[in-house]
Scaffold this active site. Structure first.
Site, short mmCIF file in Angstrom:
data_model
loop_
_atom_site.label_atom_id
_atom_site.label_comp_id
_atom_site.label_asym_id
_atom_site.label_seq_id
_atom_site.Cartn_x
_atom_site.Cartn_y
_atom_site.Cartn_z
N GLU A 240 0.94 -1.16 -0.04
CA GLU A 240 0.01 -0.01 -0.12
C GLU A 240 0.76 1.29 -0.06
O GLU A 240 1.93 1.38 0.79
CB GLU A 240 -0.87 0.00 1.28
CG GLU A 240 -1.74 1.16 1.32
CD GLU A 240 -2.59 1.14 0.37
OE1 GLU A 240 -3.57 0.08 0.11
OE2 GLU A 240 -2.71 2.13 -0.54
N CYS B 70 6.09 6.01 9.01
CA CYS B 70 6.53 5.34 7.92
C CYS B 70 8.06 5.40 7.52
O CYS B 70 8.90 4.53 7.71
CB CYS B 70 5.53 5.42 6.76
SG CYS B 70 3.94 5.05 7.20
#
Ligand code: UGA
Length: 433
Positions: free
Chosen positions: A146, A261
């Protein structure tokens, strides 16, 4: 189709609601009872533009449900793994506890012939290991990374730049057909779809995030050089960005990248490369990380330098706490880090963020949180713009000067017009300009 999504954090909750918005029947599963209760009541556990709407529509249609019980995924044809892979407490690698638990939970209840589609960012080699576990239960496994950005998560999920399917030779055709069925409406629009083997799909994700992190640290390294030479890094970025091979995006110098992230992904990638005996191949990521962290220190140092003597007892305003605008996420936030460091040096830090006050307060109750932007500016001796929220970009220099005690501004995201602020009487310091 009947789908399950394991993990209802940023990735999972958005994926579950987005898949329901595409017409699928989806159950979102998470072990966190409070999160499931909130989502079931139509409340988003975090700030993400557009999520409220598809969550409520999905719930109202009856096609979107949430549960803490893995048994509720028994009818699903595809199970998405969207749990977190945070940095390990005892090192730089990824903590695989949640992915492993999700896989075990799925395999306990999944029907044979169903497909697990991993979305979490994982160390290369994970999919191969999990495929073997799944095969024992007659379940297939593909990796389907993703690429959503917080703040644009819904758009990135229902209208992605590309889809990547990492599949094994053994189940190639079935896996591609199943995922094509899931994403049929997205593919109809001509969205590029790349079918790769599993290691490639796993690497695509970490390579993309490593590239983005490198781009940001590159421009921040240029900011460091600009600071000692009198160059302006924003003009430099504009000039090199006109070259299409380079591109202007992700060349904004400032206090660097944070979030859930990029920082942990580059560390996990470097750690995985070491395990593979190829640490040297991505040794530059350590420098990318170091340059990034130096920018936070740089801002703290400049603020301290602006006072005659220690910063102790001086009132410093930090505008922005989220790691980026349009988010209430404070994970590894450079803005929050600067506020905490200044507070640690004895400054009287007052912070304000349009969305991230609650998340920041939970993590750092010792900071002083202003009720409004005006209150945060009141009597300030130094203002640090730490997150590029629109509200801060729009600040009027003359008006703002009337609120503070000392017109000194540190534009840690380079969003203000230096000339306008200097003309209004401010001592302006940008990053690399
Ligand atoms: C990042 C990637 O951009 C997504 O493609 C990826 O899917 C996601 O991680 C993930 O792995 O899940 P995100 O963490 O939401 O998305 O945030 P970004 O928009 O990439 O920003 C990261 C940080 O870099 C922010 O702190 C931002 O302020 C900073 N940044 C960004 C800069 O300092 N300069 C820039 O020019 C751009």
């Amino acid at each position: 189709m009947q789908l399950s999504v394991i993990g209802c954090g940023y990735l999972g909750a958005v994926h579950a609601a987005s898949m329901a918005s595409l017409g699928h029947t989806v159950v979102g599963i998470d072990v966190d009872q409070a999160k499931i209760a909130k989502l079931s009541a139509g409340e988003t556990p975090f700030y993400e533009p557009g999520l409220d709407e598809i969550l409520r529509t999905g719930l109202a249609s009856g096609r979107l449900t949430f549960s803490t019980d893995y048994a509720d995924l028994a009818d699903a044809e595809v199970h998405f793994i969207g749990v977190g892979t945070p940095q390990r407490r005892d090192g730089q690698g990824a903590d695989m506890t949640y992915v492993d638990a999700a896989t075990a939970g799925i395999l306990e209840h999944a029907k044979p012939g169903s497909l697990i589609a991993g979305k979490s960012t994982v160390p290369v080699g994970t999919a191969a290991r999990l495929t073997q576990l799944a095969a024992r239960e007659g379940v297939r496994l593909a990796w389907n990374p993703e690429f959503l950005r917080e703040g644009f998560a819904v758009k990135d999920t229902v209208d992605p730049d590309r889809l990547v399917y990492g599949v094994t030779d053994a189940t190639h055709d079935e896996d591609v057909a199943t995922l094509d069925q899931v994403y049929a409406s997205i593919l109809e629009r001509g969205t590029p779809r790349l079918v790769t083997n599993q290691p490639t799909a796993e690497l695509v994700k970490v390579a993309a995030n490593s590239f983005l992190a490198t781009k940001i640290s590159f421009i921040n390294a240029m900011a460091e050089i600009s600071e000692v030479t009198g160059a302006d890094v924003t003009q430099l970025a504009d000039a090199i960005g006109h070259d299409e091979r380079i591109g202007r995006k992700f060349l904004n110098a400032g206090i660097g990248f944070g979030g859930g992230c990029l920082p942990k992904d580059i560390r996990a990638f470097a750690a995985r490369a070491e395990e593979l005996g190829k640490g040297e191949s991505v040794a530059f990521l350590k420098q990318v990380d170091e340059i990034n962290l130096r920018r936070r220190q740089h801002v703290v140092d400049r603020v301290v330098d602006s006072f005659d003597g220690p910063v102790y007892g001086h009132r410093v305003t930090v505008l922005g706490l989220a790691f980026k605008p349009d988010s209430d996420d404070i994970r590894d936030s450079p803005a929050l880090d600067v506020a905490v460091q200044l507070k640690g040096l004895g400054a009287e830090v007052v912070s304000y963020d349009p969305e991230a006050m609650d998340t920041a307060r939970n993590a750092h109750p010792q900071l002083n949180y202003a009720a409004s932007l005006d209150e945060a500016l009141e009597g300030s001796e130094a203002v640090v713009i730490a997150t590029e929220w629109k509200q801060f970009k729009r600040l009027d220099p003359a008006d703002t000067a009337t609120k503070v005690a000392r017109p000194v501004v540190f534009d840690a995201r380079n969003i203000l017009d230096p000339t306008a602020w200097r003309n209004a009487g401010w001592t302006y310091t940008g990053m690399g300009r």
